[in-house]
Write an enzyme that holds these catalytic residues in place. Sequence first.
Site, PDB file in Angstrom:
ATOM      1  N   HIS A  62       5.230  45.446  18.793  1.00 22.85           N
ATOM      2  CA  HIS A  62       5.927  44.178  18.976  1.00 22.85           C
ATOM      3  C   HIS A  62       7.439  44.359  18.936  1.00 22.85           C
ATOM      4  O   HIS A  62       7.939  45.310  18.346  1.00 22.85           O
ATOM      5  CB  HIS A  62       5.518  43.194  17.875  1.00 22.85           C
ATOM      6  CG  HIS A  62       4.045  42.975  17.795  1.00 22.85           C
ATOM      7  ND1 HIS A  62       3.376  42.897  16.610  1.00 22.85           N
ATOM      8  CD2 HIS A  62       3.105  42.838  18.755  1.00 22.85           C
ATOM      9  CE1 HIS A  62       2.089  42.707  16.826  1.00 22.85           C
ATOM     10  NE2 HIS A  62       1.892  42.678  18.129  1.00 22.85           N
ATOM     11  N   LYS A  72      14.699  46.422  11.681  1.00 21.52           N
ATOM     12  CA  LYS A  72      13.662  46.289  10.651  1.00 21.52           C
ATOM     13  C   LYS A  72      13.800  47.405   9.628  1.00 21.52           C
ATOM     14  O   LYS A  72      14.053  48.559   9.982  1.00 21.52           O
ATOM     15  CB  LYS A  72      12.267  46.370  11.278  1.00 21.52           C
ATOM     16  CG  LYS A  72      11.935  45.219  12.200  1.00 21.52           C
ATOM     17  CD  LYS A  72      10.537  45.351  12.768  1.00 21.52           C
ATOM     18  CE  LYS A  72      10.210  44.166  13.667  1.00 21.52           C
ATOM     19  NZ  LYS A  72       8.857  44.263  14.231  1.00 21.52           N
ATOM     20  N   TYR A 132       8.648  44.217   5.156  1.00 23.18           N
ATOM     21  CA  TYR A 132       9.817  44.598   5.936  1.00 23.18           C
ATOM     22  C   TYR A 132      10.843  43.492   5.964  1.00 23.18           C
ATOM     23  O   TYR A 132      10.521  42.314   5.960  1.00 23.18           O
ATOM     24  CB  TYR A 132       9.431  45.043   7.348  1.00 23.18           C
ATOM     25  CG  TYR A 132       8.686  44.043   8.180  1.00 23.18           C
ATOM     26  CD1 TYR A 132       9.335  43.274   9.125  1.00 23.18           C
ATOM     27  CD2 TYR A 132       7.307  43.881   8.036  1.00 23.18           C
ATOM     28  CE1 TYR A 132       8.654  42.369   9.913  1.00 23.18           C
ATOM     29  CE2 TYR A 132       6.611  42.983   8.815  1.00 23.18           C
ATOM     30  CZ  TYR A 132       7.292  42.217   9.753  1.00 23.18           C
ATOM     31  OH  TYR A 132       6.608  41.319  10.523  1.00 23.18           O
ATOM     32  N   ASP A 168      -3.010  42.223  21.275  1.00 23.38           N
ATOM     33  CA  ASP A 168      -2.384  43.540  21.378  1.00 23.38           C
ATOM     34  C   ASP A 168      -3.084  44.446  22.393  1.00 23.38           C
ATOM     35  O   ASP A 168      -2.461  45.347  22.950  1.00 23.38           O
ATOM     36  CB  ASP A 168      -2.317  44.215  20.011  1.00 23.38           C
ATOM     37  CG  ASP A 168      -1.267  43.587  19.111  1.00 23.38           C
ATOM     38  OD1 ASP A 168      -0.386  42.869  19.624  1.00 23.38           O
ATOM     39  OD2 ASP A 168      -1.315  43.817  17.892  1.00 23.38           O
TER      40      ASP A 168
END
Length: 185
Positions: A62, A72, A132, A168
């Site tokens: 993603h 991130k 994260y 996905d």
Amino acid sequence: MKIEKRKLPGVHEITLAPRGDHRGYFMRLYDKQIFAEAGIDRSWLQENEARTEKRHTVRGLHFQRPPSAETKLIRASQGVVLDVFVDLRAGSPTYGQWDCVELDAAKHNMVLIPRGFAHGYCTLSDNSVVTYKVDSMYAPTLEGGLRWNDPQVGIAWPVSEPIISDRDKVQPLLTELEPIAEAWA
């Protein structure tokens, strides 16, 4: 805290340094000054957590498009995951290349992935928890994805038939994506 550059420009692996005694340990997860000295100066706006029950689950790949592209800072706070990232930055000499870091809660390591990368991971243990930080607010209309098993990218996942979401499974291939127009230098 030890910060090391990875092979893809802008990616860093961070190994934390817990201090322990008979009671347990204390560990600094983030230090603005240490990060700034390593050339990483970010203002974290959001922190997320994802729990995955079964090993061999793949989440991703993603990304967010500008102006909501995200840096991130990722760690496994429980269990072990193979964290994977693909460079999608327009003009990058490593465009379409991937790298990975095994994140292990017991090893206390993290990975910093800059804006312009697709990101995902494969759980290597049951009951994995990934946390994260991101430096941009989530924008559903700017969300994108890259197919987890795109043969052109050639990620060496540790499992051939993962548990994966229907969404996905059908993400676009690299050849179907426009590079992310984000400064990468």
